[in-house]
Design a protein around this motif. Structure first.
Motif, PDB file in Angstrom:
ATOM      1  N   TYR A 141       0.838  -1.195   0.000  1.00 24.74           N
ATOM      2  CA  TYR A 141       0.000   0.000   0.000  1.00 24.74           C
ATOM      3  C   TYR A 141       0.879   1.254   0.000  1.00 24.74           C
ATOM      4  CZ  TYR A 141      -3.842   3.135   1.226  1.00 24.74           C
ATOM      5  OH  TYR A 141      -4.767   4.143   1.227  1.00 24.74           O
ATOM      6  N   LEU A 142       1.875   1.272   0.869  1.00 28.79           N
ATOM      7  CA  LEU A 142       2.799   2.419   0.909  1.00 28.79           C
ATOM      8  C   LEU A 142       3.540   2.571  -0.405  1.00 28.79           C
ATOM      9  CD1 LEU A 142       4.393   2.116   4.464  1.00 28.79           C
ATOM     10  CD2 LEU A 142       2.890   3.935   3.632  1.00 28.79           C
ATOM     11  N   GLY A 143       3.998   1.450  -0.961  1.00 30.24           N
ATOM     12  CA  GLY A 143       4.753   1.477  -2.207  1.00 30.24           C
ATOM     13  C   GLY A 143       3.951   1.990  -3.392  1.00 30.24           C
ATOM     14  N   LEU A 144       2.637   1.780  -3.352  1.00 28.73           N
ATOM     15  CA  LEU A 144       1.780   2.260  -4.437  1.00 28.73           C
ATOM     16  C   LEU A 144       1.483   3.754  -4.322  1.00 28.73           C
ATOM     17  CD1 LEU A 144      -0.771  -0.700  -4.688  1.00 28.73           C
ATOM     18  CD2 LEU A 144       1.109  -0.150  -6.265  1.00 28.73           C
ATOM     19  N   GLY A 145       1.865   4.347  -3.193  1.00 27.31           N
ATOM     20  CA  GLY A 145       1.643   5.779  -3.004  1.00 27.31           C
ATOM     21  C   GLY A 145       0.179   6.154  -2.820  1.00 27.31           C
ATOM     22  N   LEU A 146      -0.602   5.239  -2.301  1.00 28.08           N
ATOM     23  CA  LEU A 146      -2.029   5.511  -2.081  1.00 28.08           C
ATOM     24  C   LEU A 146      -2.202   6.472  -0.921  1.00 28.08           C
ATOM     25  CD1 LEU A 146      -3.288   1.864  -2.625  1.00 28.08           C
ATOM     26  CD2 LEU A 146      -3.499   3.784  -4.204  1.00 28.08           C
ATOM     27  N   PRO A 147      -3.336   7.172  -0.858  1.00 28.04           N
ATOM     28  CA  PRO A 147      -3.521   8.191   0.184  1.00 28.04           C
ATOM     29  C   PRO A 147      -3.543   7.581   1.590  1.00 28.04           C
ATOM     30  CG  PRO A 147      -5.566   7.817  -1.014  1.00 28.04           C
ATOM     31  CD  PRO A 147      -4.500   7.051  -1.725  1.00 28.04           C
ATOM     32  N   GLN A 148      -2.990   8.340   2.515  1.00 31.34           N
ATOM     33  CA  GLN A 148      -2.945   7.928   3.911  1.00 31.34           C
ATOM     34  C   GLN A 148      -3.501   9.047   4.777  1.00 31.34           C
ATOM     35  OE1 GLN A 148       1.005   6.589   5.041  1.00 31.34           O
ATOM     36  NE2 GLN A 148       1.475   6.345   2.882  1.00 31.34           N
ATOM     37  N   ALA A 149      -4.265   8.681   5.772  1.00 27.88           N
ATOM     38  CA  ALA A 149      -4.787   9.662   6.724  1.00 27.88           C
ATOM     39  C   ALA A 149      -3.938   9.596   7.985  1.00 27.88           C
ATOM     40  CB  ALA A 149      -6.244   9.369   7.055  1.00 27.88           C
ATOM     41  N   PRO A 150      -3.261  10.679   8.340  1.00 29.24           N
ATOM     42  CA  PRO A 150      -2.426  10.643   9.544  1.00 29.24           C
ATOM     43  C   PRO A 150      -3.288  10.573  10.805  1.00 29.24           C
ATOM     44  CG  PRO A 150      -2.527  12.867   8.660  1.00 29.24           C
ATOM     45  CD  PRO A 150      -3.242  11.979   7.684  1.00 29.24           C
TER      46      PRO A 150
END
Length: 155
Positions: free
Chosen positions: A80-89
């Motif tokens: 998921y991180l590698g795909l650069g998908l959005p993340q909510a902090p």
């Protein structure tokens, strides 16, 4: 109302649900075993603790495949991180996260499993106990959210 419940659309939730369902189904088809996250933690502790609960043959005998199962959790997050998908902090203080983790762990042991074990695997196999447990923790979560909102307590 639908937009207020899913401000980012339903696609992320639908995608996540489908992937979780496929993963659990694959585990069951390949191994005949039901997945659940809390049993992984118990089997992991069985490497270190000698108390009777952690020495159960069911926990000790499942340690290897459960480690592979847990590695899939980590790998999924890395993909998921590698795909650069959005993340909510998270703006939650660390002590609240830690306290929540302890309470969730206690509840998982008290309920004989976690939300993934009961909510996904147990309900999919039409297990009455899992259905009752899911109904109990969903009802408790909804009431807790309403009470917290009424008290003006936010995340």
């Amino acid at each position: 109302m639908f937009d207020s419940l899913f401000p980012n659309g339903i696609a992320p939730y639908l995608t996540g649900g489908i992937l979780i369902g496929l993963g659990v189904a694959l585990l069951y088809v390949v191994t005949g075993r039901q997945g659940g996250a809390s049993t992984f933690f118990s089997s992991s502790w069985s490497w270190l603790l000698n108390t009777p609960f952690f020495r159960q043959p069911s926990l000790r005998g499942s340690r290897q495949w459960r480690l592979v199962y847990a590695a899939g959790f980590v790998l999924g997050g890395l993909i998921y991180l590698g795909l650069g998908l959005p993340q909510a902090p998270s703006h939650m203080p660390a002590w609240k996260l830690a306290l929540g983790g302890v309470l969730i762990g206690y509840g998982a042991r008290l309920g004989g499993g976690c939300t993934s074990g009961h909510g996904i695997c147990g309900m999919a196999s039409l297990n009455r106990g899992s259905m009752l447990i899911v109904l109990t923790f969903m009802t408790t979560a909804i009431i807790t959210a309403w009470v917290m909102k009424a008290l003006g307590v936010g995340a």
